[in-house]
Design a protein around this motif. Structure first.
Motif, PDB file in Angstrom:
ATOM      1  N   TYR A   1      -0.245  -3.165  10.916  1.00  0.00           N
ATOM      2  CA  TYR A   1       0.647  -2.897   9.783  1.00  0.00           C
ATOM      3  C   TYR A   1       0.253  -3.724   8.567  1.00  0.00           C
ATOM      4  O   TYR A   1       0.197  -3.218   7.452  1.00  0.00           O
ATOM      5  CB  TYR A   1       2.106  -3.149  10.161  1.00  0.00           C
ATOM      6  CG  TYR A   1       3.022  -2.864   9.002  1.00  0.00           C
ATOM      7  CD1 TYR A   1       3.287  -1.545   8.641  1.00  0.00           C
ATOM      8  CD2 TYR A   1       3.550  -3.879   8.232  1.00  0.00           C
ATOM      9  CE1 TYR A   1       4.091  -1.254   7.550  1.00  0.00           C
ATOM     10  CE2 TYR A   1       4.359  -3.598   7.140  1.00  0.00           C
ATOM     11  CZ  TYR A   1       4.616  -2.290   6.803  1.00  0.00           C
ATOM     12  OH  TYR A   1       5.393  -2.014   5.713  1.00  0.00           O
ATOM     13  N   VAL A   2      -0.026  -4.996   8.781  1.00  0.00           N
ATOM     14  CA  VAL A   2      -0.403  -5.874   7.670  1.00  0.00           C
ATOM     15  C   VAL A   2      -1.657  -5.349   6.980  1.00  0.00           C
ATOM     16  O   VAL A   2      -1.749  -5.330   5.754  1.00  0.00           O
ATOM     17  CB  VAL A   2      -0.610  -7.327   8.154  1.00  0.00           C
ATOM     18  CG1 VAL A   2      -1.271  -8.183   7.086  1.00  0.00           C
ATOM     19  CG2 VAL A   2       0.722  -7.931   8.573  1.00  0.00           C
ATOM     20  N   LEU A   3      -2.623  -4.890   7.757  1.00  0.00           N
ATOM     21  CA  LEU A   3      -3.889  -4.430   7.186  1.00  0.00           C
ATOM     22  C   LEU A   3      -3.799  -3.056   6.540  1.00  0.00           C
ATOM     23  O   LEU A   3      -4.493  -2.782   5.566  1.00  0.00           O
ATOM     24  CB  LEU A   3      -4.978  -4.417   8.262  1.00  0.00           C
ATOM     25  CG  LEU A   3      -5.377  -5.786   8.800  1.00  0.00           C
ATOM     26  CD1 LEU A   3      -6.358  -5.623   9.946  1.00  0.00           C
ATOM     27  CD2 LEU A   3      -5.962  -6.660   7.705  1.00  0.00           C
ATOM     28  N   HIS A   4      -2.948  -2.179   7.071  1.00  0.00           N
ATOM     29  CA  HIS A   4      -2.992  -0.780   6.641  1.00  0.00           C
ATOM     30  C   HIS A   4      -1.691  -0.239   6.048  1.00  0.00           C
ATOM     31  O   HIS A   4      -1.736   0.734   5.295  1.00  0.00           O
ATOM     32  CB  HIS A   4      -3.385   0.117   7.817  1.00  0.00           C
ATOM     33  CG  HIS A   4      -4.619  -0.328   8.508  1.00  0.00           C
ATOM     34  ND1 HIS A   4      -5.863  -0.232   7.937  1.00  0.00           N
ATOM     35  CD2 HIS A   4      -4.801  -0.902   9.714  1.00  0.00           C
ATOM     36  CE1 HIS A   4      -6.769  -0.722   8.769  1.00  0.00           C
ATOM     37  NE2 HIS A   4      -6.148  -1.134   9.845  1.00  0.00           N
ATOM     38  N   GLY A   5      -0.558  -0.802   6.413  1.00  0.00           N
ATOM     39  CA  GLY A   5       0.704  -0.197   6.018  1.00  0.00           C
ATOM     40  C   GLY A   5       0.829   1.159   6.690  1.00  0.00           C
ATOM     41  O   GLY A   5       0.190   1.432   7.697  1.00  0.00           O
ATOM     42  N   GLY A   6       1.660   2.007   6.176  1.00  0.00           N
ATOM     43  CA  GLY A   6       1.757   3.374   6.672  1.00  0.00           C
ATOM     44  C   GLY A   6       2.885   3.597   7.658  1.00  0.00           C
ATOM     45  O   GLY A   6       3.343   2.688   8.333  1.00  0.00           O
ATOM     46  N   ASP A   7       3.312   4.847   7.698  1.00  0.00           N
ATOM     47  CA  ASP A   7       4.445   5.226   8.538  1.00  0.00           C
ATOM     48  C   ASP A   7       4.190   5.020  10.024  1.00  0.00           C
ATOM     49  O   ASP A   7       5.080   4.594  10.753  1.00  0.00           O
ATOM     50  CB  ASP A   7       4.809   6.693   8.279  1.00  0.00           C
ATOM     51  CG  ASP A   7       5.385   6.916   6.888  1.00  0.00           C
ATOM     52  OD1 ASP A   7       5.911   5.953   6.293  1.00  0.00           O
ATOM     53  OD2 ASP A   7       5.294   8.053   6.390  1.00  0.00           O
ATOM     54  N   GLU A   8       2.999   5.335  10.485  1.00  0.00           N
ATOM     55  CA  GLU A   8       2.693   5.200  11.918  1.00  0.00           C
ATOM     56  C   GLU A   8       2.899   3.767  12.399  1.00  0.00           C
ATOM     57  O   GLU A   8       3.577   3.520  13.394  1.00  0.00           O
ATOM     58  CB  GLU A   8       1.250   5.640  12.175  1.00  0.00           C
ATOM     59  CG  GLU A   8       0.797   5.414  13.604  1.00  0.00           C
ATOM     60  CD  GLU A   8      -0.689   5.662  13.789  1.00  0.00           C
ATOM     61  OE1 GLU A   8      -1.187   5.305  14.859  1.00  0.00           O
ATOM     62  OE2 GLU A   8      -1.346   6.201  12.880  1.00  0.00           O
ATOM     63  N   TYR A   9       2.343   2.826  11.687  1.00  0.00           N
ATOM     64  CA  TYR A   9       2.461   1.420  12.090  1.00  0.00           C
ATOM     65  C   TYR A   9       3.888   0.908  11.886  1.00  0.00           C
ATOM     66  O   TYR A   9       4.395   0.110  12.668  1.00  0.00           O
ATOM     67  CB  TYR A   9       1.460   0.550  11.326  1.00  0.00           C
ATOM     68  CG  TYR A   9       0.028   0.936  11.607  1.00  0.00           C
ATOM     69  CD1 TYR A   9      -0.510   0.802  12.883  1.00  0.00           C
ATOM     70  CD2 TYR A   9      -0.785   1.444  10.602  1.00  0.00           C
ATOM     71  CE1 TYR A   9      -1.817   1.166  13.151  1.00  0.00           C
ATOM     72  CE2 TYR A   9      -2.097   1.805  10.853  1.00  0.00           C
ATOM     73  CZ  TYR A   9      -2.612   1.661  12.135  1.00  0.00           C
ATOM     74  OH  TYR A   9      -3.906   2.019  12.405  1.00  0.00           O
ATOM     75  N   ARG A  10       4.554   1.367  10.827  1.00  0.00           N
ATOM     76  CA  ARG A  10       5.939   0.961  10.575  1.00  0.00           C
ATOM     77  C   ARG A  10       6.831   1.425  11.724  1.00  0.00           C
ATOM     78  O   ARG A  10       7.676   0.689  12.206  1.00  0.00           O
ATOM     79  CB  ARG A  10       6.442   1.527   9.249  1.00  0.00           C
ATOM     80  CG  ARG A  10       7.872   1.113   8.903  1.00  0.00           C
ATOM     81  CD  ARG A  10       8.390   1.674   7.583  1.00  0.00           C
ATOM     82  NE  ARG A  10       7.475   1.471   6.483  1.00  0.00           N
ATOM     83  CZ  ARG A  10       6.533   2.354   6.094  1.00  0.00           C
ATOM     84  NH1 ARG A  10       6.429   3.519   6.703  1.00  0.00           N
ATOM     85  NH2 ARG A  10       5.739   2.097   5.099  1.00  0.00           N
TER      86      ARG A  10
ATOM     87  N   THR B   1       0.833  -1.207   0.000  1.00  0.00           N
ATOM     88  CA  THR B   1       0.000   0.000   0.000  1.00  0.00           C
ATOM     89  C   THR B   1       0.867   1.256   0.000  1.00  0.00           C
ATOM     90  O   THR B   1       0.551   2.228  -0.684  1.00  0.00           O
ATOM     91  CB  THR B   1      -0.940  -0.002   1.221  1.00  0.00           C
ATOM     92  OG1 THR B   1      -1.734  -1.178   1.161  1.00  0.00           O
ATOM     93  CG2 THR B   1      -1.835   1.206   1.239  1.00  0.00           C
ATOM     94  N   ASP B   2       1.952   1.238   0.758  1.00  0.00           N
ATOM     95  CA  ASP B   2       2.855   2.388   0.784  1.00  0.00           C
ATOM     96  C   ASP B   2       3.543   2.576  -0.565  1.00  0.00           C
ATOM     97  O   ASP B   2       3.693   3.701  -1.039  1.00  0.00           O
ATOM     98  CB  ASP B   2       3.905   2.226   1.883  1.00  0.00           C
ATOM     99  CG  ASP B   2       3.290   2.187   3.264  1.00  0.00           C
ATOM    100  OD1 ASP B   2       2.225   2.811   3.461  1.00  0.00           O
ATOM    101  OD2 ASP B   2       3.861   1.523   4.147  1.00  0.00           O
ATOM    102  N   LEU B   3       3.950   1.482  -1.170  1.00  0.00           N
ATOM    103  CA  LEU B   3       4.579   1.560  -2.490  1.00  0.00           C
ATOM    104  C   LEU B   3       3.611   2.133  -3.518  1.00  0.00           C
ATOM    105  O   LEU B   3       3.986   2.969  -4.333  1.00  0.00           O
ATOM    106  CB  LEU B   3       5.060   0.177  -2.926  1.00  0.00           C
ATOM    107  CG  LEU B   3       5.771   0.094  -4.268  1.00  0.00           C
ATOM    108  CD1 LEU B   3       7.018   0.969  -4.293  1.00  0.00           C
ATOM    109  CD2 LEU B   3       6.135  -1.347  -4.582  1.00  0.00           C
TER     110      LEU B   3
END
Length: 134
Positions: A118-127, A22-24
């Motif tokens: 993270y698996v469900l949403h991706g994103g900087d916060e979860y990373r 999702t981030d990519l």
């Protein structure tokens, strides 16, 4: 999710880059640059347009036959749609309600919530929660 759960204790290591599809999709240039930097590959400014074109869904779909494993008789094992719509989570549309319920129960019982987020949403916060860095 199970795979990432197994890696959780390695995610803070400097030699691990956590990248979500999702981030990519959301910011391909940022993540291709970050990946190239991470592996120590310098890409000249004049090559960037071609690199970004080749990570695009449009480019990959036009070459779908290149991405499938082939049987000895040359037939693509994944059918003709290995590169589908480019939407994260699309595979759930292929599962039954019963299978989705079983999957959710398994994930809730065996996967840490920060990993699951993270698996469900991706994103900087979860990373950041998982890796301790940007």
């Amino acid at each position: 999710a199970n795979h990432l759960q197994g890696w959780k204790h390695h995610l803070r290591a400097e030699n691990v880059l956590l990248l979500h599809f999702t981030d990519l999709k959301r910011d391909p240039e940022r993540w291709v640059r970050r990946t190239a930097d991470f592996v120590g590959v310098a890409i000249s400014d004049q090559l960037w347009p071609a690199v970004l074109e080749r990570v695009s869904l449009r480019w990959m779909k036009a070459r779908n036959d290149k991405w499938c494993g082939r049987r000895p008789d040359g037939i693509c094992m994944a059918g003709n749609d290995l590169v589908r719509s480019g939407k994260s989570g699309e595979e759930l549309s292929l599962a039954s309600e019963h299978d989705i319920t079983k999957l959710q129960a398994h994930l809730e019982a065996h996967i840490d919530l920060d990993v699951l987020d993270y698996v469900l949403h991706g994103g900087d916060e979860y990373r950041r929660k998982l890796t301790g860095r940007d």
